[in-house]
Scaffold this active site. Structure first.
Site, PDB file in Angstrom:
ATOM      1  N   HIS A 166      63.723  -6.340  68.588  1.00 50.11           N
ATOM      2  CA  HIS A 166      65.035  -6.714  68.822  1.00 50.11           C
ATOM      3  C   HIS A 166      65.056  -7.604  67.345  1.00 50.11           C
ATOM      4  O   HIS A 166      63.997  -7.994  67.058  1.00 50.11           O
ATOM      5  CB  HIS A 166      65.172  -7.444  69.689  1.00 50.11           C
ATOM      6  CG  HIS A 166      64.626  -8.897  69.812  1.00 50.11           C
ATOM      7  ND1 HIS A 166      64.214  -9.956  68.859  1.00 50.11           N
ATOM      8  CD2 HIS A 166      63.355  -8.924  70.592  1.00 50.11           C
ATOM      9  CE1 HIS A 166      63.138 -10.478  69.810  1.00 50.11           C
ATOM     10  NE2 HIS A 166      62.350 -10.141  71.181  1.00 50.11           N
ATOM     11  N   GLU A 181      61.448  -8.350  78.604  1.00 46.37           N
ATOM     12  CA  GLU A 181      60.347  -9.105  78.488  1.00 46.37           C
ATOM     13  C   GLU A 181      59.598  -9.526  79.416  1.00 46.37           C
ATOM     14  O   GLU A 181      60.396  -9.780  81.153  1.00 46.37           O
ATOM     15  CB  GLU A 181      61.356 -10.096  77.219  1.00 46.37           C
ATOM     16  CG  GLU A 181      59.772 -10.943  76.524  1.00 46.37           C
ATOM     17  CD  GLU A 181      58.737  -9.718  75.932  1.00 46.37           C
ATOM     18  OE1 GLU A 181      57.905  -8.604  76.701  1.00 46.37           O
ATOM     19  OE2 GLU A 181      58.245  -9.483  74.827  1.00 46.37           O
TER      20      GLU A 181
END
Length: 382
Positions: free
Chosen positions: A190, A264
């Site tokens: 990202h 994550e």
């Protein structure tokens, strides 16, 4: 509301030994087959293979959009543990059970029922086919290795167990000996957030992209659009990854699918802290955590747990997109873990490999179990 029946099984020839699983998803009438899953998983125990079959069946049900699932298995252990009546005593079973429970939580209703082995013949057949495929793959690899050693041309048997395309009887480029057309995962980290600017642990927190982060996402999307030939975009559910993925999916004009398994690492009490602050807070634990992937962050998860769920995502993507290119938008640890799986290396890669924001890596996973890494930390388009 879609209701399905999942039957799953796993086996090991040696316990532990060469193992595989099978899972089948039926419509509610228990006649129409909606999905099948099978995979050779290497050396493992019966119980591990059975759990892997359950996970595959639940994942397939989720992909179908099912809301209610009836699970039928001949494994008393898995049924009783998933029903909460038996405790999980073996450490190796805990992450598998947690992965299964995470999938269960995504449905409106799930029930578990024990059935005699005779009533689980479809899943049992798939599990045995997976183990047979593993035996054949080993034979092919031995032949390939022998051929390379002798400098000879190697003829790979053109059987359905190892061929899934017109090119599947060709050995892949390089020295791996892998066969078949791989699923190619384009691994995009990202873009920038405020926490990444300050180099803070950013796990399950949900900061948005900064202005630069949005620009990075757009540049990555533009580059990917010029490549084309990407079947789908899959993303972590967190906003920073999802925003990056949405830009790419729009540019590519392909569907975006959110996969919770790509989230994550949960850094627990260290969330939002810098490395130095985490060391100051928990000096001994932080040192142990860096040296042992089985140790979780306080109130969080371990890298071993991350690897287990990422392995599940990898299996699902290879099954869903055989021989296709898929853009995977995620975070540092999941991307490093996918590279770790492709390289077949230990956890030291997690600490030694640097990945920039909005960087691209490429890993390939072959139908015979082979894998390769083609690109790491490309930022040339930023």
């Amino acid at each position: 509301m879609l209701e399905v029946i999942v039957e799953a099984d796993g086996g090991s020839r040696g316990n532990p030994g060469p193992a595989g699983y099978g899972a089948v998803v039926f419509a509610a009438d228990h006649v129409r087959v909606l999905a099948e899953r099978k995979e050779f998983i290497g050396v493992a125990t019966n119980n591990v293979a059975e759990y892997r079959g359950l996970i595959a069946g639940l994942a397939a049900s989720a992909e179908l959009g099912a809301r209610a699932v009836t699970v039928r298995m001949d494994s008393k252990l898995v049924v009783e543990q998933m029903s909460g009546r038996w405790k999980i005593k073996h450490a190796s079973m805990i992450p598998l059970a947690e992965q299964a429970r995470a999938l269960v939580a995504g449905f409106d209703r799930v029930s578990f029922t024990w059935i005699p082995r005779a009533e689980n013949s479809h899943a049992d057949r798939l599990a045995n086919e997976a183990m047979d495929d593993g035996d054949l793959t080993a034979t092919v690899r031995e032949a390939v290795s022998a051929g390379y050693a002798a400098g000879d041309e190697v003829a790979v048997p053109a059987t359905s167990a190892v061929t899934e395309s017109a090119d599947a009887n060709k050995i892949a480029p390089g020295w791996t000996g892998a066969v078949g057309k791989p699923t190619r995962l384009l691994l995009l980290r990202h873009g920038q957030t405020a926490l990444s600017v300050e180099r803070r642990y950013s796990g399950r927190g949900n900061p948005p992209l900064t202005e630069l982060g949005r620009e990075q996402a757009e540049r990555a999307a533009k580059m990917l659009a010029t490549k084309g030939d990407i079947a789908a975009v899959v993303s972590s559910p967190l906003q920073r990854a999802r925003s990056t993925a949405e830009a790419a999916a729009t540019a590519l004009d392909v569907p975006l699918r959110i996969l919770d398994g790509l989230i994550e690492t949960d850094f627990g009490d260290w969330e939002g802290l810098t490395f130095a602050e985490a060391v100051q807070r928990d000096p001994l634990l932080h040192s142990d955590w860096l040296g042992d992937p089985s140790i979780p962050a306080p109130g969080g998860e371990s890298f071993d747990q991350v690897r287990e769920r990422i392995e599940g995502v990898r299996r699902d993507l290879v099954a869903l997109y055989p021989g296709q290119n898929v853009l995977v938008v995620s975070h540092v640890t999941p991307i490093k873990t996918l590279l770790q799986l492709a390289l077949g290396v230990g956890p030291s890669l997690l600490y030694r490999l640097h990945l920039d924001l909005a960087s691209l890596c490429i890993a390939e996973f072959y139908p015979d179990g082979g894998a390769s890494v083609r690109l790491v930390n490309d930022t040339s388009y930023l």
